[in-house]
Design an enzyme around this catalytic site. Structure first.
Site, PDB file in Angstrom:
ATOM      1  CD  GLU A 276      35.086  38.516  46.671  1.00  0.00           C
ATOM      2  OE1 GLU A 276      35.968  39.247  46.158  1.00  0.00           O
ATOM      3  OE2 GLU A 276      35.081  37.278  46.537  1.00  0.00           O
TER       4      GLU A 276
ATOM      5  CG  PHE B 182      33.865  30.930  52.957  1.00  0.00           C
ATOM      6  CD1 PHE B 182      33.692  30.040  54.005  1.00  0.00           C
ATOM      7  CD2 PHE B 182      33.766  30.453  51.656  1.00  0.00           C
ATOM      8  CE1 PHE B 182      33.423  28.709  53.760  1.00  0.00           C
ATOM      9  CE2 PHE B 182      33.485  29.117  51.411  1.00  0.00           C
ATOM     10  CZ  PHE B 182      33.319  28.235  52.465  1.00  0.00           C
TER      11      PHE B 182
ATOM     12  CG  HIS C 215      37.454  28.854  53.782  1.00  0.00           C
ATOM     13  ND1 HIS C 215      38.744  28.986  53.362  1.00  0.00           N
ATOM     14  CD2 HIS C 215      36.712  28.661  52.671  1.00  0.00           C
ATOM     15  CE1 HIS C 215      38.790  28.843  52.037  1.00  0.00           C
ATOM     16  NE2 HIS C 215      37.576  28.647  51.590  1.00  0.00           N
TER      17      HIS C 215
HETATM   18  C1  LIG Z   1      38.566  36.785  47.298  1.00  0.00           C
HETATM   19  C2  LIG Z   1      37.938  35.432  47.193  1.00  0.00           C
HETATM   20  N1  LIG Z   1      36.637  35.335  46.914  1.00  0.00           N
HETATM   21  C3  LIG Z   1      36.036  34.116  46.870  1.00  0.00           C
HETATM   22  C4  LIG Z   1      36.739  32.973  47.100  1.00  0.00           C
HETATM   23  C5  LIG Z   1      36.030  31.616  47.106  1.00  0.00           C
HETATM   24  N2  LIG Z   1      36.471  30.796  45.980  1.00  0.00           N
HETATM   25  C6  LIG Z   1      37.441  29.872  46.108  1.00  0.00           C
HETATM   26  S1  LIG Z   1      37.873  29.186  44.648  1.00  0.00           S
HETATM   27  C7  LIG Z   1      36.732  30.100  43.806  1.00  0.00           C
HETATM   28  C8  LIG Z   1      36.649  29.990  42.314  1.00  0.00           C
HETATM   29  C9  LIG Z   1      37.932  30.389  41.686  1.00  0.00           C
HETATM   30  O1  LIG Z   1      37.876  30.229  40.301  1.00  0.00           O
HETATM   31  P1  LIG Z   1      39.180  30.381  39.397  1.00  0.00           P
HETATM   32  O2  LIG Z   1      39.876  31.642  39.724  1.00  0.00           O
HETATM   33  O3  LIG Z   1      38.740  30.187  38.002  1.00  0.00           O
HETATM   34  O4  LIG Z   1      40.143  29.214  39.851  1.00  0.00           O
HETATM   35  P2  LIG Z   1      39.913  27.632  39.794  1.00  0.00           P
HETATM   36  O5  LIG Z   1      39.243  27.246  41.083  1.00  0.00           O
HETATM   37  O6  LIG Z   1      39.073  27.345  38.607  1.00  0.00           O
HETATM   38  O7  LIG Z   1      41.266  27.037  39.701  1.00  0.00           O
HETATM   39  C10 LIG Z   1      36.020  30.915  44.678  1.00  0.00           C
HETATM   40  C11 LIG Z   1      34.925  31.821  44.304  1.00  0.00           C
HETATM   41  C12 LIG Z   1      38.103  33.125  47.369  1.00  0.00           C
HETATM   42  N3  LIG Z   1      38.895  32.057  47.605  1.00  0.00           N
HETATM   43  N4  LIG Z   1      38.674  34.349  47.410  1.00  0.00           N
END
Ligand SMILES: Cc1ncc(C[n+]2csc(CCOP(=O)(O)OP(=O)(O)O)c2C)c(N)n1
Ligand SMILES: Cc1ncc(C[n+]2csc(CCOP(=O)(O)OP(=O)(O)O)c2C)c(N)n1
Ligand SMILES: [Mg+2]
Ligand SMILES: [Mg+2]
Lengths: 365, 340, 340, 365
Positions: free
Chosen positions: B75, B98, B144
Site C-alpha cells: 500500500e 479495505f 475489514h
Molecule cells: C496489508 C494488507 N493489504 C491487503 C490485504 C487484503 N488481502 C487479503 S489476502 C490478499 C492476498 C494475499 O496474497 P498472498 O500473500 O499470496 O497469500 P495467499 O492469499 O495467496 O495465501 C490481500 C491483498 C491484507 N489482508 N493486508
C-alpha cells in the site's frame, strides 16, 4: 561468484524428493524424512485436506463467515507445524488454519475468527501459535521479536513465520527479514508461493528469479522447495529449523505450490485464471503423491489408509459439531479485553449498552 | 468491442438511471477515464478481478492495461508511486482494498500526499484520489471494518469526502478526480449494493453539506452509512411527534460550517451520528464546532452517537457496536425537552 | 565500573534533585531497567549516541548491548519486533526519533499494538512503550515538529500519555513501563531542556489529570508544552483581574473526565489549549466532552486555541503557528464576560 | 549458479577506475569517462566541496539552521547529476544539496529548507529535481512513479533516486525497488553507503555481502562502485542511466563512500566512531584523487586549477550573499499553498492571525 553468494543462493530448481509418481529421487543435501515422520505427515495431510473441504462446506451452509482454503497447499501447512518442537512458535496467516490445527489447536478454537465469534479463538501462549494474521506480512515482525527475545534469554526456541507470495511485496516483509538477519535470530520464513495474491499473479509481485533469491539481499540462506512434496518440505524446512536452533540464523524458504480453490468463498477465480491451469495442478496433488509413495514402499496398506481416513473423518465430525453449536456472543466482551483493566470511560460505555439491552429486553420479550 | 464496453457506452446515453453505489462509482471512474487520458486506476486486484467490490469492473478491458492495472501488494508503494505519477502529469485513482489495509500507506499519505503542495509553494500539486472502502455493517472480520476517517480528516492538506447515496458517489468521485489536491474518498462498504437514481450530468462541489431531510426540532448531523440511520431515526421520531432535520456532511474536511451551523441554529438541538469510535474523531470535531458556534442557540448539549471506544467488533457482535436507530432516538430524547 | 555508572548510581541515592526533563526520562529508563531485566530499550541511535536528544544516554554502557541497542533504520520494524518481544515476556521501550518518523510504524501501532490484547481476549497483552518526541517550538525543519497525538488518541486500545514537567516525565514514564498495555509516550521536545525538581520516589497514575493552577473564573485545559503557555497566560490574566485555573491533562486517553469536568463546573468557562492542528484533534474531543457534560454550567462556548489546520510551519514561521499567551488571552476575552 | 544470478550479481569488489594515486586501471566493463566529462566533474567536485565547507561555516554563524554535509561524498553528488539529461529527474535527500546545485538549482533556492524559510525553495518542475526528502526512503517511491508515468507516455526520461545506507532498511526502499522492477521503469537507485546512519554503522543495517546484493531479490541489476572515485561513479551510474533509457529497466548501485563530518552540526560523532577511522578516509578523498589524475595526464595545470578554484569561490560568495540576505517570511504563506484554492476555514484562520498581527503592530510599534 562470491563465496557468500555460493552458500546463500537458492537452487535453480526447487528441492524435490518425491516425484509426481511418488518415486524418491536422491538429493545431495536433503534426505527423505524417516518412515515415521513421513507417515505422520501423511496422517496430518489427510486430516488437513478433510478440514479444508469440511470448512468449505460449512461456509456454504452459513456456519462459517468466510474460509480461505489451503486446499492443495496442505504439504506446506502440515510440515510447517510438524518440524517444530513444543517450545517453538508458529506465526500463521488467515490461510494457515490447517497449520494451526496441526499444531494442536482444536478446530473449534481455530475457527473462531472465521466464524465471526471473536478475532481469535485460542490462547497463543498455550500453543505457541500467534493469532492468524490478516494484515499481510505484519506478523513476520512479531515472529522476529519473539525469536529475538528468546535469543536474548538464551532459550532454544525457533520461530516459524508463514506468509504468501503476495505478502513478500510489503515493506514489513523486508524489515522483518532484515531485522532477523542483522540480529541473527532463529526464525524460519516460509513463503507459500501459491502463484496468486487473490487475483494477482506472481509476475506482478516480483521480477526476481525466485522469491528465495531475496534472501541474499539480507545475507541469509534462501532455498526453494517443491511445496507439493511433503517429504521435501519437511526436509528443507526441518533443516532450516535445525540451523536456526544451532545459532546459524534465519532462513527464507520459498515453497512452490498452488491455491486450488478461489481465494475465499467470496472470490470468483474464473475472472483471473483458466480452468486448465488449475486442472494441471491436480496431477501434483501433495496428498496423492505421498500416498503413492507410502504405498509403493509398503508403509501404507488399505487398512491403515482407512484408519487414517477415519481419524480425519472424526476430526471433521468434531469440527462440524463445534461449528453447529451456536455460541451466544456476550456483548460485554467488547469492553472486557481492550485493556488489562477496564478504564472508567469503557465502563460507562458498557453501562450505556447494557441499559439499552435491558430496555430492549423489556420491550421485545 | 466487448460486451462490457457496449454496456458502459450504452449506459452513458441515458443520463438518469437507477444503480447501486458500486456501479455509480464504477461509472464515475469510467467516465473520468474516458474524459481524461491522464486518469489512471491502480491498486490490488483492480485489474482482471475488477476489485473485491467490483468498483473497477471492466476498466482494464475497456481502457487497457496501462490505464487500469494491478500493482505489487504494497500500500505504501501504491500511494507513493501515485504521488510520483501525479508529479509527472497523471491523475491516479488508487484503491486501498479495505480501510485497515491503508495503514501501511499512512506515511506516504500524511507526510507527502498531504504536504507536497504546501512544501513546494504550490509548484507541485498532488491530484490523486485514494479510494478507501470503509466502515462496518457487512459482517466483516477484523481489519475489514475500520472507520478510519479521523486519521485523514485530522491531517492538514487532505480533502476527505464520503458519499451516502449513489448520486453523490458518482458526482463526488468525479469532483474528487478533477480536484487539484489529494482526496481521500471514503466509500461506505455497507452502501455499495444500495440502489438509487444517478444522473451522470449532475455535478456536486466538494466542501458542501446537504440537508437530507427538513425538520424543526433537532438536527442530526452525519455522513456515510450513518445518514441512513439518521433518516430512519428521523422517520420514527416524526411518528412520535418530533420534527427531525438531517444533515449529510458529505465532505468531512473542509467542513461546510455554513450549512451545518444554519441547520442547528434553526432547531437549537444537535446530535452527531457517526460509526467511528468517538474519541478525538470527526464527530468530536462536529460537536466542538457546533458547540462553539451555535452556543447561544443551543437548548441542550450537543450529543454524539458513535461507535464505542473499542476496536471494531467481530461479526457476531457488530450490531452492538454500531450506532442504530434506537441509540439515536435515545440521544434525541436526552436533549432537555422538558425546557422546550 | 565506568564514570557513567558511578554518576547514575550516585544519583539514585538522592531522591529529590533538580534536572531537565531529558535527564528525568533518562533516569526513569535506567531505574526501570535496573528494577526489571525484561525492560529493553531499542530504536535508532539509542545506543552509543544515547539518542538524538540524549534520553537514552549511558544505558548501553551501563546495561550492555542486549538491554539497550540500535536497530536497523525501520520504524515499522522497531514497533513490530517490540510487539513480538512483548509477546515473549519482554517490556520493550522503543524510541521513534521524531514525531513524523513514527508514521511508517502506524500499521503496527494501530492494527497490532492497540488490538492484540483485545484480539486474544487478554491472553496476549502488549506492554510496550513507544516514546515519541513530538511537537514544535524548537525551530525544527519539516517532519520534526508534528503534534501527532490525535492519531494515537483516536485509536482504541492505546494509552496516550504526555508529561509537562520533569517530575511527571519521570513518574509517568515509570508508570508507562509498568503498564500492562501499550503506551504512546509523547515527549514535548521543547520541554526537554527545561528543569524541575524530580523526586524519584514519587509515583503517578496513568489516567489522572492535575490542576496545575487554581483559579475561579475560567479553566484552561491543556497538556505538554501548552501547559506552560496556559500558566503564563493565567499569570497575565491574573494581573488583569481574572482568576484562571489550569488543568494539565497528562493522560490524553483514557481521559480524566472527573478532574476536568469538576474544574470547568467551578468556573463555568473553558478554553482548550493545544499545539496540534485543531480539526478532529484531542482538543476537539476535550471541547466536545466539556460541552456535553458541563453544558448547564457553561456561561460561554468552549473555545479552542490550537495550531492552525495547515502543515506545521517552517522554522522562521513557527511563531505564527504556535499557540501563545496572547492567543490564549484573546480566547479568554471572548468568553461572554459581559454576562458575568 | 543461475544465468540470472550471473548477470545480476554485483562485483565482489566495487568498480574502481582511478586508484588512490589517481592512476587509471583498466576494467572490462567500464571505461574512464572522456576528458571533458572528467574535467567537468572535477569542476563540479571543487565547487561541491566549497559549498559543503561554506555551508558548514554558515551554520556556525547562525545563517543556516542545520546542514547535513556531504563532505567526502562529493563524487557521488556530482556524478548523480552530471549523468542526467535535461528531461531526466533527480530525487535527492537532505544530504544531497550538492547534487541539487550541480543540477542547476541556485544555492539561494537550494538552501531555503536548511535556512528554515520554507520547506523547499525551488520549483521541482522547472529543474526536474524533487524537493530534498527528509523521511527516509519515501522519495524512492515518488521517483518510481515519475518514471512510470514517463514510461506510460513513451518519454525517454530517466529518474535518478538517491538514498543512504540507512534508508535501505526502510520498507519503502523495498517497495520502491520492487515496483520499479515489476514495471521495469527507468530508475537508477544510487545508494551512497557512507558507513553510517547518524551513529549506526552499516553492520546494523545489513548482514548482506553488500547493499548492491539486494538487487537480485528484485531481479534487477546491482553494481558496486568506489564512491570516492568520480570516474568510476560517472561510468557505472552513466551506464545504468543508459540502460534505463534503453528500456533495460532499473538498477541498484551502491557507492562506497564515507561521511567525513558529523551527521549534521547538531551531531557529535566522537560518541560513535574513532578519529583514526575518519582519518583513514582522508587518503581516499575523491577530490584529491581525480585532481592527481588530471594533473598526471596533463589535463589540469596550475592555471586551470586556480581558475576552477576561483569559480568555486564565486559560487561560495553568491551562497554567502544569498544567506546573508534576510528574507522576511510572510505569515500568510502558511495558508497560501496548503490547497490549490484556499478553503473558507483557512481563510478564517488567516484572518484571525492577521488581526492578531495588526493588533500587535498597534501595540509594538
Ligand atoms: C496489508 C494488507 N493489504 C491487503 C490485504 C487484503 N488481502 C487479503 S489476502 C490478499 C492476498 C494475499 O496474497 P498472498 O500473500 O499470496 O497469500 P495467499 O492469499 O495467496 O495465501 C490481500 C491483498 C491484507 N489482508 N493486508
Ligand atoms: C523515516 C525516517 N526515520 C528516521 C529519520 C531520522 N534520520 C534522519 S537522517 C538519519 C540517518 C540516515 O542514514 P542514511 O540513510 O545512511 O543517510 P546519511 O544520513 O548517512 O546520508 C535518520 C535516522 C528520518 N529522517 N526518516
Ligand atoms: Mg499467494
Ligand atoms: Mg549513511
Amino acid at each position: 561468484m562470491t563465496a557468500i553468494a555460493e552458500t546463500l543462493l537458492p537452487r535453480e530448481q526447487p528441492v524435490s524428493l518425491l516425484d509426481a509418481d511418488g518415486v524418491v529421487h536422491a538429493d545431495d543435501a536433503y534426505e527423505r524424512p524417516d518412515d515415521e515422520a513421513l507417515l505422520g505427515a501423511y496422517r496430518a495431510l489427510v486430516t488437513g485436506r478433510r478440514v479444508n473441504d469440511q470448512c468449505y462446506a460449512l461456509v456454504r451452509q452459513g456456519r462459517l463467515a468466510v474460509y480461505p482454503s489451503s486446499h492443495g497447499q496442505e504439504a506446506c501447512q502440515v510440515a510447517a507445524s510438524l518440524v517444530l518442537s513444543d517450545q517453538d512458535w508458529l506465526f500463521p496467516t488467515y490461510r494457515d488454519s490447517v497449520a494451526v490445527m496441526t499444531r494442536g489447536v482444536s478446530p473449534a478454537e481455530a475457527l473462531v475468527l472465521l466464524r465471526g465469534d471473536w478475532h481469535s479463538g485460542y490462547d497463543p501462549q498455550r500453543y505457541r501459535v500467534a493469532p492468524q494474521a490478516t494484515p499481510l506480512a505484519t506478523q513476520l515482525l512479531h515472529a522476529v521479536g519473539v525469536a529475538h527475545a528468546a535469543k536474548l534469554r538464551g532459550e532454544p526456541t525457533v520461530v516459524m513465520a508463514l506468509c504468501g507470495d503476495g505478502a513478500t511485496s510489503e515493506g514489513d516483509f523486508h524489515e522483518a527479514l532484515n531485522f532477523a538477519a542483522v540480529f541473527r535470530v532463529p526464525v524460519v520464513f516460509l513463503v507459500q508461493n501459491n502463484e496468486f495474491a487473490i487475483s494477482v499473479p506472481l509476475s506482478r509481485q516480483t521480477a526476481a528469479a525466485s522469491l528465495a533469491h531475496k534472501a541474499i539481499g539480507y545475507g541469509i540462506r534462501g532455498q526453494r522447495v517443491d511445496g507439493n512434496d511433503v517429504a521435501a518440505v519437511l526436509s528443507v524446512v526441518g533443516d532450516a529449523v535445525d540451523r536456526a536452533r544451532a545459532g546459524e540464523g534465519p532462513s527464507l524458504i520459498e515453497a512452490h505450490t498452488y491455491r486450488m480453490q478461489a481465494h475465499t468463498n467470496a472470490d470468483d477465480d474464473t475472472r483471473y485464471r483458466g480452468r486448465d491451469e488449475v486442472a494441471a495442478w491436480v496431477a501434483r496433488d501433495p496428498l496423492v503423491r505421498v500416498r503413492t509413495h507410502l504405498q509403493a514402499v509398503g508403509l501404507l496398506d488399505e487398512e491403515l489408509d482407512a484408519e487414517i481416513a477415519d481419524a480425519a473423518e472424526e476430526t471433521a465430525a468434531q469440527l462440524r459439531a463445534a461449528m453447529n453449536t451456536e455460541v451466544e456472543p456476550d456483548p460485554e466482551d467488547l469492553f472486557r479485553y481492550v485493556f488489562a483493566e477496564r478504564p472508567p470511560h469503557l465502563e460507562r460505555q458498557w453501562q450505556q449498552l447494557r441499559d439499552e439491552l435491558e430496555r430492549n429486553e423489556g420491550i421485545e420479550r | 468491442m466487448t460486451m462490457l464496453d457496449m454496456r458502459v457506452e450504452a449506459a452513458t446515453i441515458a443520463p438518469i438511471e437507477t444503480m447501486t453505489m458500486a456501479a455509480a462509482l464504477n461509472r464515475a471512474l469510467a467516465d473520468a477515464m474516458a474524459a481524461d487520458d491522464s486518469v489512471l486506476v491502480f491498486g490490488e486486484d483492480v485489474g482482471a478481478l475488477g476489485g473485491v467490490f467490483r468498483v473497477t469492473d471492466g476498466l482494464t478491458a475497456r481502457f487497457g492495461e496501462t490505464r487500469c492495472f494491478d500493482t505489487p501488494l504494497a500500500e505504501s508503494g501504491i500511494v507513493g508511486t501515485a504521488i510520483g505519477m501525479a508529479m509527472n502529469g497523471m491523475r491516479p485513482v488508487v484503491e486501498m482494498q479495505f480501510d485497515a489495509f491503508a495503514y501501511p500507506a499512512f506515511e506516504q499519505v500524511v507526510s507527502h500526499a498531504a504536504k507536497l503542495g504546501n512544501r513546494t509553494r504550490g509548484a507541485v500539486r498532488v491530484p490523486i484520489v485514494i479510494r478507501v472502502p470503509f466502515g462496518g455493517g457487512i459482517g466483516g472480520v477484523e481489519h475489514h471494518c475500520d472507520s478510519s476517517e479521523a486519521y485523514y480528516a485530522h491531517t492538514a492538506g487532505l480533502t476527505v469526502v464520503c458519499p451516502s447515496t449513489p448520486q453523490d458517489a458518482y458526482s463526488l468521485l468525479r469532483a474528487a478526480i478533477a480536484h487539484p489536491d489529494p482526496v481521500v474518498f471514503l466509500e461506505p462498504k455497507k452502501l455499495y449494493w444500495g440502489k438509487g437514481e444517478v444522473d451522470v450530468t449532475r455535478t456536486t462541489s466538494i466542501g458542501r453539506a446537504t440537508v437530507a431531510r427538513q425538520g424543526t426540532d433537532v438536527t442530526l448531523i452525519s455522513y456515510g452509512t450513518s445518514v441512513g440511520i439518521a433518516l430512519d431515526a428521523a422517520a420514527v421520531a416524526e411518528s412520535e411527534g418530533r420534527s427531525v432535520q438531517v444533515v449529510d456532511v458529505r465532505t468531512l474536511t473542509p467542513c461546510d460550517d455554513e450549512t451545518i451551523f444554519a441547520a442547528v441554529r434553526t432547531t437549537g438541538r444537535a446530535v452527531i451520528v457517526a460509526e467511528a469510535s468517538g474519541f478525538a474523531s470527526v464527530a468530536s470535531e462536529l460537536a466542538a464546532r457546533v458547540g462553539e458556534h451555535c452556543f447561544q442557540y443551543l437548548a441542550a448539549p450537543v450529543r454524539r452517537v458513535t461507535g464505542f471506544d473499542v476496536p471494531f467488533a467481530p461479526p457476531k457482535l457488530e450490531r452492538y457496536f454500531l450506532p442504530d436507530v434506537d441509540r439515536v432516538l435515545d440521544a434525541i430524547d436526552s436533549l432537555n425537552w422538558e425546557d422546550a
